[in-house]
Scaffold this motif. Structure first.
Motif, short mmCIF file in Angstrom:
data_model
loop_
_atom_site.label_atom_id
_atom_site.label_comp_id
_atom_site.label_asym_id
_atom_site.label_seq_id
_atom_site.Cartn_x
_atom_site.Cartn_y
_atom_site.Cartn_z
N TRP A 198 40.96 36.79 52.28
CA TRP A 198 40.60 38.10 51.73
C TRP A 198 41.86 38.93 51.53
O TRP A 198 42.89 38.67 52.15
CB TRP A 198 39.64 38.86 52.67
CG TRP A 198 40.28 39.22 53.99
CD1 TRP A 198 40.39 38.42 55.10
CD2 TRP A 198 40.94 40.45 54.33
NE1 TRP A 198 41.07 39.07 56.10
CE2 TRP A 198 41.41 40.33 55.68
CE3 TRP A 198 41.17 41.65 53.64
CZ2 TRP A 198 42.10 41.35 56.33
CZ3 TRP A 198 41.86 42.67 54.30
CH2 TRP A 198 42.31 42.52 55.63
N ALA A 199 41.73 39.93 50.68
CA ALA A 199 42.80 40.92 50.53
C ALA A 199 42.18 42.18 49.93
O ALA A 199 41.25 42.10 49.12
CB ALA A 199 43.92 40.40 49.63
N ILE A 200 42.68 43.32 50.38
CA ILE A 200 42.22 44.60 49.84
C ILE A 200 43.43 45.33 49.27
O ILE A 200 44.40 45.58 49.98
CB ILE A 200 41.56 45.47 50.92
CG1 ILE A 200 40.30 44.79 51.48
CG2 ILE A 200 41.21 46.86 50.36
CD1 ILE A 200 39.70 45.50 52.69
N ASN A 201 43.38 45.63 47.97
CA ASN A 201 44.35 46.54 47.40
C ASN A 201 43.75 47.93 47.47
O ASN A 201 42.72 48.20 46.85
CB ASN A 201 44.67 46.18 45.95
CG ASN A 201 45.75 47.08 45.35
OD1 ASN A 201 46.52 47.71 46.08
ND2 ASN A 201 45.80 47.15 44.03
N VAL A 202 44.36 48.81 48.28
CA VAL A 202 43.85 50.18 48.42
C VAL A 202 44.26 50.96 47.17
O VAL A 202 45.06 51.88 47.20
CB VAL A 202 44.40 50.83 49.71
CG1 VAL A 202 43.79 52.21 49.89
CG2 VAL A 202 44.09 49.97 50.92
N GLY A 203 43.69 50.54 46.05
CA GLY A 203 44.04 51.09 44.75
C GLY A 203 43.55 50.09 43.70
O GLY A 203 42.80 49.17 43.99
N GLY A 204 44.01 50.27 42.47
CA GLY A 204 43.65 49.33 41.40
C GLY A 204 42.19 49.42 40.99
O GLY A 204 41.46 50.34 41.36
N GLY A 205 41.79 48.43 40.20
CA GLY A 205 40.43 48.41 39.67
C GLY A 205 40.30 49.20 38.38
O GLY A 205 39.29 49.86 38.12
N PHE A 206 41.34 49.10 37.52
CA PHE A 206 41.39 49.89 36.28
C PHE A 206 40.60 49.16 35.17
O PHE A 206 41.17 48.67 34.19
CB PHE A 206 42.84 50.12 35.87
CG PHE A 206 43.67 50.75 36.96
CD1 PHE A 206 43.23 51.89 37.62
CD2 PHE A 206 44.88 50.21 37.34
CE1 PHE A 206 43.99 52.49 38.62
CE2 PHE A 206 45.65 50.79 38.34
CZ PHE A 206 45.20 51.94 38.99
N HIS A 207 39.29 49.13 35.34
CA HIS A 207 38.46 48.20 34.55
C HIS A 207 38.12 48.68 33.14
O HIS A 207 37.40 47.99 32.43
CB HIS A 207 37.19 47.85 35.34
CG HIS A 207 36.26 49.01 35.57
ND1 HIS A 207 34.93 48.84 35.87
CD2 HIS A 207 36.47 50.36 35.56
CE1 HIS A 207 34.36 50.02 36.04
NE2 HIS A 207 35.28 50.95 35.86
N HIS A 208 38.60 49.86 32.74
CA HIS A 208 38.36 50.31 31.36
C HIS A 208 39.51 49.94 30.43
O HIS A 208 39.42 50.16 29.21
CB HIS A 208 38.15 51.82 31.31
CG HIS A 208 36.94 52.28 32.05
ND1 HIS A 208 35.69 51.74 31.84
CD2 HIS A 208 36.80 53.22 33.02
CE1 HIS A 208 34.82 52.34 32.65
NE2 HIS A 208 35.47 53.23 33.38
N CYS A 209 40.59 49.40 30.98
CA CYS A 209 41.75 49.06 30.16
C CYS A 209 41.71 47.59 29.78
O CYS A 209 41.47 46.72 30.63
CB CYS A 209 43.03 49.36 30.92
SG CYS A 209 44.53 49.11 29.93
N CYS A 210 41.96 47.30 28.51
CA CYS A 210 42.08 45.91 28.05
C CYS A 210 43.47 45.71 27.45
O CYS A 210 44.34 46.58 27.55
CB CYS A 210 40.98 45.56 27.04
SG CYS A 210 41.00 46.54 25.53
N ALA A 211 43.68 44.58 26.82
CA ALA A 211 45.02 44.20 26.35
C ALA A 211 45.70 45.26 25.49
O ALA A 211 46.89 45.52 25.64
CB ALA A 211 44.93 42.89 25.58
N ASP A 212 44.93 45.88 24.60
CA ASP A 212 45.58 46.77 23.64
C ASP A 212 44.97 48.17 23.60
O ASP A 212 45.17 48.93 22.65
CB ASP A 212 45.54 46.16 22.23
CG ASP A 212 44.16 45.66 21.84
OD1 ASP A 212 43.18 46.05 22.52
OD2 ASP A 212 44.06 44.90 20.88
N LYS A 213 44.24 48.54 24.68
CA LYS A 213 43.67 49.89 24.70
C LYS A 213 43.37 50.33 26.12
O LYS A 213 42.76 49.58 26.89
CB LYS A 213 42.39 49.94 23.86
CG LYS A 213 41.87 51.34 23.66
CD LYS A 213 40.64 51.37 22.78
CE LYS A 213 40.20 52.82 22.55
NZ LYS A 213 38.89 52.90 21.86
#
Length: 352
Positions: free
Chosen positions: A155-170
């Motif tokens: 397991w691993a937890i990044n206390v951050g991240g999860g920018f799920h609205h961003c894709c390759a070019d937007k």
């Protein structure tokens, strides 16, 4: 790699795939972490603070640091056991992002639109880079490293991240870089993983990674979201492997029952080698953007269910904290991590 590879917008030819692979192999974002540290990733550089401008967006951009402070104060985590990641470089980001998109971030106006804070448009870009984009790039480095640590430790937890609205070019919705997509591509190459499940339980649809992996059968996406709120991305909804829509006002018991059913179906449909869990807390009752009515205890139970799902299948899991627009989110996340530790699903003590 993927057929037709919309997973990097512009990278589809064999030459481009080879370039991507070389970028991944030459990256410094993967590094060895001593066993004395725990696979919980955070840097003080995650937190965004600049003359109060960050307060003009409902997102609590200091929540990442407050989560860690709660864990340390409560005696669950020793500060010296936290893993600090490297910041993603332009070469790292080009693994998924187009050069033109990254260049567009040299415009403070463009960044202001993505992070939804209009006054950012008035700032010199060098300040925007240092005060806004550097913290995001640091978090991207944390998400990418988390997959390596999860493979090694379970397991691993990044206390951050999860920018799920961003894709390759937007970018959009406070998400500047596609850390989930980047993490998965690094795992494909560096960890020899070929089947990844994204469990996205943020209140908002994860349209960024859905577009990035629209034609990639190696990635299975379970997205449980409120269809009545941003981003209303109907094209991306076509790319969700397993869509679970929860309408505004959904309460804890109903939500958890739907999650149980969804996880059972996901386990039957796909056999992952890595689970990426986007654990947004914007499903909390009172969150102004999520519009759901899940209790703090409901968040704790939700997270435990996902960790048990991975543990029962002996599959490494990466957790990202993602969205959450109330000051109480940091305490709720910390309490959930404490529960995971108490239940033996994670070990936050580190080795001697």
């Amino acid at each position: 790699m993927s057929t037709g590879s919309t997973s990097a917008g512009v990278l589809s030819s064999p030459d481009a795939e080879a370039l991507r692979r070389n970028r991944i192999l030459s990256s410094k974002l993967y590094f060895d972490v001593p066993l004395s540290k725990v696979p919980l990733i955070y840097s003080p550089y995650y937190d965004i603070a600049f003359m109060g401008i960050e307060k003009l967006h409902p997102f609590d951009s200091s929540k990442w640091g407050r989560i860690c402070r709660f864990l340390v104060t409560d005696g669950v985590l020793d500060k010296k056991h936290i893993v600090e990641p490297q910041e993603a470089t332009k070469e790292d980001l080009l693994v998924v992002h187009s050069d033109s998109y990254l260049n567009s971030l040299k415009s403070s106006l463009n960044v202001s639109i993505i992070v939804e804070v209009p006054p950012v448009a008035l700032l010199p870009n060098y300040l925007v880079q240092r005060k806004v984009l550097d913290p995001f790039r640091k978090q991207v480095g944390g998400t990418i490293l988390a997959a390596k640590l999860a493979k090694e430790r379970g397991w691993a937890i990044n206390v951050g991240g999860g920018f799920h609205h961003c894709c390759a070019d937007k970018g959009g919705g406070f998400c500047v870089y596609a850390d989930i997509s980047l993490c998965i591509h690094y795992a494909f190459v560096r960890l020899n993983i070929s089947r990844v499940m994204i469990i996205d339980l943020d209140a908002h649809q994860g349209n960024g990674h859905e577009k990035d992996f629209s034609n990639d059968r190696r990635v299975y996406i379970l997205d449980m979201y409120n269809p009545e709120i941003y981003p209303f991305d109907f094209e991306a909804r076509r790319y969700i492997s397993q869509k679970v829509e929860v309408e505004s006002g959904t309460k804890t018991d109903e939500y958890l029952a739907k999650l149980d059913e969804a996880l059972e179906v996901a386990g039957q449909m796909f056999d992952p080698e890595l689970v990426l869990y986007n654990a947004g807390t914007d499903i909390l009752d009172g969150d102004p953007l999520g519009r759901l009515k899940i209790s703090p205890d409901g968040i704790t139970i939700r997270d435990e269910k996902v960790f048990r799902f991975a543990r029962e299948r002996n599959v490494p899991l990466v957790m990202l904290t993602s969205g959450g627009y109330m000051k109480s989110s940091a305490r709720v996340i910390a309490n959930s991590v404490i529960n995971l530790s108490n239940k033996g699903l994670i070990n936050t003590r580190g080795s001697p």
